[in-house]
Design a protein around this motif. Structure first.
Motif, short mmCIF file in Angstrom:
data_model
loop_
_atom_site.label_atom_id
_atom_site.label_comp_id
_atom_site.label_asym_id
_atom_site.label_seq_id
_atom_site.Cartn_x
_atom_site.Cartn_y
_atom_site.Cartn_z
N TYR A 274 52.95 59.00 44.49
CA TYR A 274 52.24 57.48 43.12
C TYR A 274 51.07 57.90 43.21
CZ TYR A 274 52.12 54.34 40.00
OH TYR A 274 51.58 53.12 38.80
N VAL A 275 50.57 57.94 42.21
CA VAL A 275 48.99 58.79 42.24
C VAL A 275 48.24 57.68 41.24
CG1 VAL A 275 47.48 59.76 41.58
CG2 VAL A 275 49.33 60.86 42.82
N GLY A 276 49.16 57.49 39.34
CA GLY A 276 49.04 56.43 39.10
C GLY A 276 48.07 56.62 38.06
N ALA A 277 47.01 55.94 38.01
CA ALA A 277 45.24 55.75 37.43
C ALA A 277 44.03 56.58 38.51
CB ALA A 277 44.90 54.20 37.06
N ILE A 278 44.72 56.75 39.58
CA ILE A 278 43.07 57.26 40.71
C ILE A 278 43.41 58.87 40.12
CG2 ILE A 278 43.10 57.29 42.72
CD1 ILE A 278 44.94 55.65 43.05
N ALA A 279 44.57 59.31 39.49
CA ALA A 279 44.24 60.41 38.43
C ALA A 279 43.58 60.77 38.42
CB ALA A 279 45.31 61.03 37.78
N ASN A 280 42.73 59.09 37.09
CA ASN A 280 40.67 59.16 36.67
C ASN A 280 40.26 59.68 37.03
OD1 ASN A 280 42.22 59.43 33.90
ND2 ASN A 280 43.56 57.34 34.59
N ILE A 281 40.26 60.23 38.24
CA ILE A 281 39.08 60.69 39.58
C ILE A 281 38.81 62.20 38.50
CG2 ILE A 281 38.69 61.97 41.54
CD1 ILE A 281 39.10 58.73 42.19
N VAL A 282 40.38 63.18 38.43
CA VAL A 282 40.31 64.03 38.07
C VAL A 282 39.53 64.84 36.62
CG1 VAL A 282 41.45 66.42 37.72
CG2 VAL A 282 41.75 65.04 39.49
N PRO A 283 39.43 64.33 35.95
CA PRO A 283 38.82 64.37 34.53
C PRO A 283 36.95 63.54 34.67
CG PRO A 283 40.14 62.06 34.18
CD PRO A 283 40.91 62.94 35.44
N ALA A 284 36.92 62.75 35.34
CA ALA A 284 35.37 62.71 35.88
C ALA A 284 35.12 63.50 36.83
CB ALA A 284 35.35 61.31 36.47
N THR A 285 35.64 64.48 37.12
CA THR A 285 34.62 65.73 38.18
C THR A 285 35.00 66.59 36.85
OG1 THR A 285 37.39 66.40 39.11
CG2 THR A 285 35.50 64.90 40.61
N LEU A 286 35.67 66.93 36.41
CA LEU A 286 36.09 67.80 35.47
C LEU A 286 34.79 67.73 34.11
CD1 LEU A 286 39.65 68.49 34.97
CD2 LEU A 286 38.63 69.96 36.17
N ALA A 287 34.15 66.80 33.99
CA ALA A 287 33.46 66.82 33.36
C ALA A 287 31.99 66.78 33.54
CB ALA A 287 33.63 65.20 32.24
N ILE A 288 31.97 66.17 34.88
CA ILE A 288 30.50 66.37 35.41
C ILE A 288 30.14 67.94 35.31
CG2 ILE A 288 29.24 66.05 36.71
CD1 ILE A 288 30.87 63.45 37.66
N TYR A 289 31.19 68.99 35.87
CA TYR A 289 31.39 69.96 36.61
C TYR A 289 30.37 71.72 35.45
CZ TYR A 289 33.05 75.83 36.28
OH TYR A 289 32.93 76.64 36.36
N PRO A 290 30.71 70.89 34.16
CA PRO A 290 29.55 72.42 33.51
C PRO A 290 28.46 71.86 33.32
CG PRO A 290 30.95 70.62 32.15
CD PRO A 290 31.85 70.22 32.80
N SER A 291 28.09 70.39 33.43
CA SER A 291 26.41 70.49 33.90
C SER A 291 25.71 70.87 34.91
CB SER A 291 26.01 68.38 33.35
OG SER A 291 26.73 68.51 34.48
N LEU A 292 27.00 70.67 36.42
CA LEU A 292 26.52 71.49 37.13
C LEU A 292 25.94 73.08 37.61
CD1 LEU A 292 28.12 68.68 39.37
CD2 LEU A 292 25.30 68.95 38.51
#
Length: 332
Positions: A274-292
């Motif tokens: 059970y990960v729940g809402a902690i999984a939203n760390i992933v969309p955050a890193t996915l959003a930052i990735y193309p700028s880096l």
């Protein structure tokens, strides 16, 4: 949710700036340095711009409960029915293009360094051939998600309370994709959902094939450079090293920020973690990735770095000269 949206919008705007800057550097500085390879670099940078647009149109939110991993839209298009589902699948399919385009770059460098006799076969219009496997990977990933992780009534019912309590979202209305690996039937037995298992396995296989290609090409390039160091001019060797390290870091970044987290999200429901809402760390890193991603090329490639630093230095010296001139005029 507020912080997630701030990160997503910030990542989008930064990605437009950094990738546009890299495209400009490639078009103005890379022709004499890299030859045809600049087209491959430019394609990857242009795609990063497109990826950022897809990401902001989706604004994905991720959640894990039991054997189900869900990705649903949080953009204004989330209640648009099949359009929202199509864009969500397009967002997931874009992962395949990132890793496959990196593999294509490594393959080009492998041909240029290790198989120079084959190089004429990927020159000019023939260069487009190396992008065909990238499109195949994209279509396959899209199909695996669209059919293997489809929005179904069973998934809507299973995730209804979870989405309502965490996000105040209606699972029957919002666009989403979700692999759900099994259901509990009337006999209280686990009933495996084969389509979802195949879809997830297919996505993992695409990642594995692309990374295997990268590892093979990277190791071959490294040993070729090491053995040919005494036969190459220092300038040529240094340029090849810059390109090698650029590609290595450009592969390491999405591995850490994109494919390892996404791979975990696909695998963890198999073990009912059970990960729940902690999984939203992933969309955050996915959003930052193309700028880096473009920053790696800007600072690893000497000519790009010199261009950026010199312009900054010229601006500083120009301001200093203007200040000194005005000061001298005031004294006179």
């Amino acid at each position: 949710m507020l912080w997630l949206h701030i990160i997503q919008y910030s990542g989008f705007f930064l990605a437009q700036i950094t990738n546009a800057a890299l495209v400009y550097l490639i078009l103005t500085k890379a022709e004499k340095l890299f030859g045809t390879y600049r087209h491959v670099m430019c394609t990857f940078a242009m795609y990063s711009l497109v990826y950022a647009w897809i990401e902001v149109f989706t604004q994905p939110v991720m959640h894990i409960k039991g054997p189900c991993f869900i990705v649903f839209m949080e953009s204004p298009l989330k209640y648009t029915g099949w359009i929202g589902n199509f864009i969500t699948c397009l967002y997931c399919g874009s992962f395949a293009l990132v890793i496959s385009l990196l593999a294509a770059q490594f393959f080009y460098r492998y041909i240029a360094m290790c198989k120079p006799e084959l190089h004429p076969k990927i020159e000019g219009f023939k260069l487009t051939y190396i992008f065909i496997p990238c499109l195949v990977c994209f279509v396959l990933w899209f199909e695996f998600v669209y059919y293997g992780m489809a929005n179904t009534v069973e998934k809507q019912i299973y995730m209804r309370k979870e989405l309502q309590s965490y996000y105040e979202e209606d699972s029957t209305r919002v666009a989403f994709i979700a692999p759900m690996y099994w259901l509990i039937n009337e006999k209280d037995e686990r009933e495996w959902i084969i389509g979802d298992l195949i879809g997830s396995a297919g996505c993992v296989c695409i990642i594995a094939v692309c990374f295997s290609t990268i590892i093979f090409c990277a190791s071959s390039i490294y040993f070729t450079m090491r053995d040919a160091s005494c036969h190459m001019s220092p300038k040529t060797l240094e340029l090849n090293r810059q390109l090698f390290f650029t590609l290595a870091f450009q592969t390491l970044l999405p591995f850490v920020m994109m494919y390892s987290p996404v791979g975990l999200l696909i695998i963890l429901p198999l073990f009912e973690v059970y990960v729940g809402a902690i999984a939203n760390i992933v969309p955050a890193t996915l959003a930052i990735y193309p700028s880096l991603e473009p920053l790696i090329a800007m600072f690893c490639i000497k000519e790009f770095r010199k261009t950026l630093c010199c312009r900054k230095s010229n601006k500083i010296s120009s301001k200093a000269t203007t200040y000194m001139t005005s000061s001298s005029s005031a004294i006179l």
